[in-house]
Design a protein around this motif. Structure first.
Motif: not given
Lengths: 400, 176
Positions: B22, B26, B28
């Motif tokens: 994730e 995303s 990040k």
């Protein structure tokens, strides 16, 4: 296993070899750090334990598995900075999964030959760069002409070997699953563990089928991580510690890539490698003389298979020893007290952290909560790899 | 050189910054993506070329070493044990014995297969013991396969054969 007493073999070394420090990063499915950064972290920890600085290091050996995972060639050269390899003799060695013990064997040559008095061994792996799953990189191990058109997955070789092993010795999956249960529980005490846990035999048998008989919980995970070891000559060992651990034997052997031409129930090449290491270490009855073992456990059945190859159990006997608790951390032959690849993780070459490094820590009585219950003098660690063809073995002892 | 640390538990600390899928998806973390397109054409070499041409004719070819006496398949130009050229080419049968097998639920990229396939090491009749090749089994239920089962090659039609390991479509149980 019958091992001849050392006779006529030319194990002429210039000096004995001791291990005085080790280090490792956490093992995780995906780490933010680059391979260089991970190598740096592991080396820093090993230097701290040994009380050394990089200036003390004379030569460096690096171990890392296929460049395909990184999508980057000349990986040895790329990793040089983090491994402390700049401006000194530096080399990369690689024999697939066998690298985790082969790299320290190469470090041993450096010191035993007298070429170096202090040699740093670093192993690094970053499997997560191959995205979305490193299995896609593993498929390039197969023969491009005869195997790859059949769309194989690397798990196949393990499944085929496991089935053959179970068939020849009439072993039940329940008995093999006990290894996964034991190692994942042992890993609860390892600060770097990726997949530690309390699981049951039923959990293993009911986990998702991958290539039967192999199920999800029979397998170690792909990981990122790094590990390091410092190997020194006796006069250096005396300066930095009262309790060095000595490398008393090394052995390695490879069979051909024609793996469909051999009976897979027994790893003959591991037995050959073990024979060499035991001869060097003057071990004639490994089951009695080895106090603690770290055989390579990328799959649960592999620990058993390798125990038999290492002569720690008779052929077909390893599952019985496991069932009887002999291989538990408080057993008579503690096996994979680290938690192994099944519990701590499987960053191919960097599994040195749970094989050679762990054996050193066990024999130096520095394994903390993972320290085995019995008194230990001598231990063996082993790795395995390529197309079911390489065995690498190292024997260590805290008595010279 | 300083004196090393004593009476410590090792490893003393666990460094590294774990990420999830994730975190990547995303955005990040900072990362770079690339999809190298590297192409290869592998020559099959002397021995395997002849083997593949044999398959095209519906034959499984092996080689013999007169020193160790082994009849080997897949064929090779030299005996790796005696380290000398092989002596003869031998036509083997297209039947064999299942040495070991697996029921695979995953493809080469570890993605689930719609239907599991059976893969096996098959010791070829006419070759030395344990001389096997890896191939696929079909026309049999996974639960009915056993080690020691006799199997027979199912070939592609002559027009379809191209000189590849897949000229044998799969192996099926040998009746009777």
């Amino acid at each position: 296993m019958e091992v001849e007493k050392i006779s006529g073999l030319k194990f002429h070394k210039k000096q004995d070899v001791a291990i005085v420090g080790a280090g490792m990063t956490t093992f995780k499915r995906r780490l933010n750090e680059t391979g260089r950064e991970l190598s740096y972290m592991a080396v820093k920890q090993a230097l701290e334990e040994a009380g050394m600085t990089l200036d003390d290091i004379e030569m460096v050996v690096m171990g890392s598995a296929p460049d395909t995972f990184d999508g980057l060639h000349m990986k040895g050269e790329y990793l040089l900075d983090g491994s402390g390899g700049s401006d000194r003799p530096y080399m990369r060695v690689f024999v697939g999964g066998g690298t985790g013990v082969f790299a320290p064997i190469a470090g041993y040559w450096h010191v035993a030959s007298g070429l170096a008095d202090i040699c740093l061994v670093v192993c690094e792996e970053k499997m997560s760069s191959s995205y979305p799953h490193p299995q896609s990189a593993f498929k390039y191990i197969w023969d491009p002409i005869l195997d790859r058109p059949l769309n194989p997955n690397l798990i196949w070789i393990f499944a085929l070997e496991m089935r053959r092993y179970m068939h020849v010795h009439d072993i039940k999956h329940e008995d093999i699953a006990l290894v996964s249960v034991k190692n994942k529980a042992n890993a609860l005490d390892h600060p770097c563990a990726q997949v530690a846990g309390k699981i049951t035999v039923e959990d293993v048998l009911n986990s998702e089928p991958m290539a039967l008989p192999v199920r999800r919980l029979d397998v170690s995970p792909p990981s990122d991580g790094a590990a390091a070891l410092i190997m020194v000559a006796p006069h250096i060992a005396r300066q930095v510690t009262d309790n060095p651990v000595w490398v008393t034997g090394v052995g390695w052997a490879l069979d051909t890539t024609w793996w469909t031409n051999r009976d897979l129930y027994f790893p003959r090449y591991v037995a050959e490698a073990a024979k060499m290491a035991y001869r060097m270490a003057h071990i004639t009855d490994p089951r009695k003389e080895i106090d603690v073992a770290e055989p390579y456990d990328p799959f649960d059945y592999k620990e058993l298979h390798h125990m038999e190859g290492l002569g720690l159990a008779k052929k077909g006997e390893a599952p019985i020893l496991t069932r009887e608790g002999v291989t538990a951390r408080d057993g008579d032959l503690p096996t994979c007290p680290s938690g192994g690849l099944l519990g701590v993780g499987n960053p191919i070459a960097a599994t040195m952290g749970v094989k050679a490094c762990e054996l050193y820590w066990q024999l130096a009585y520095r394994a903390g909560k993972r320290q085995v219950a019995k008194e230990v003098t001598t231990g063996v660690c082993q790795a395995w790899g390529d197309l079911m063809q390489v065995g690498t073995v190292m024997v260590m002892s805290n008595k010279r | 050189m300083a004196v090393g640390k004593k009476d410590i538990e090792c490893p003393p600390y666990a460094e590294g910054t774990p990420l999830s899928d994730e975190d990547i998806k995303s955005g990040k973390v900072t990362y770079v993506e690339d999809h190298p397109d590297i192409r290869y054409s592998w020559t099959a070499g002397q021995a395997i070329s002849r083997f593949l041409n044999g398959l095209k004719e519906g034959k499984i070819l092996g080689v013999k070493c007169n020193k160790c006496g082994r009849i080997m398949v897949p064929p090779r130009m030299f005996c790796e044990l005696c380290f000398k050229p092989i002596d003869d080419w031998v036509e083997l049968k297209d039947t064999g014995t299942v040495q070991t097998f697996s029921i695979s639920y995953i493809d080469p990229d570890a993605r689930p297969l719609p239907e599991p396939i059976i893969v096996a090491v098959i010791a070829i009749d006419g070759a030395s013991p344990n001389m096997g090749i890896m191939h696929i089994l079909d026309e049999v239920k996974p639960e009915d396969v056993y080690i020691g089962m006799k199997v027979k090659a199912v070939w592609k039609s002559e027009e379809e054969r191209e000189g590849a390991i897949t000229d044998i479509k799969y192996w099926k149980p040998l009746e009777g």
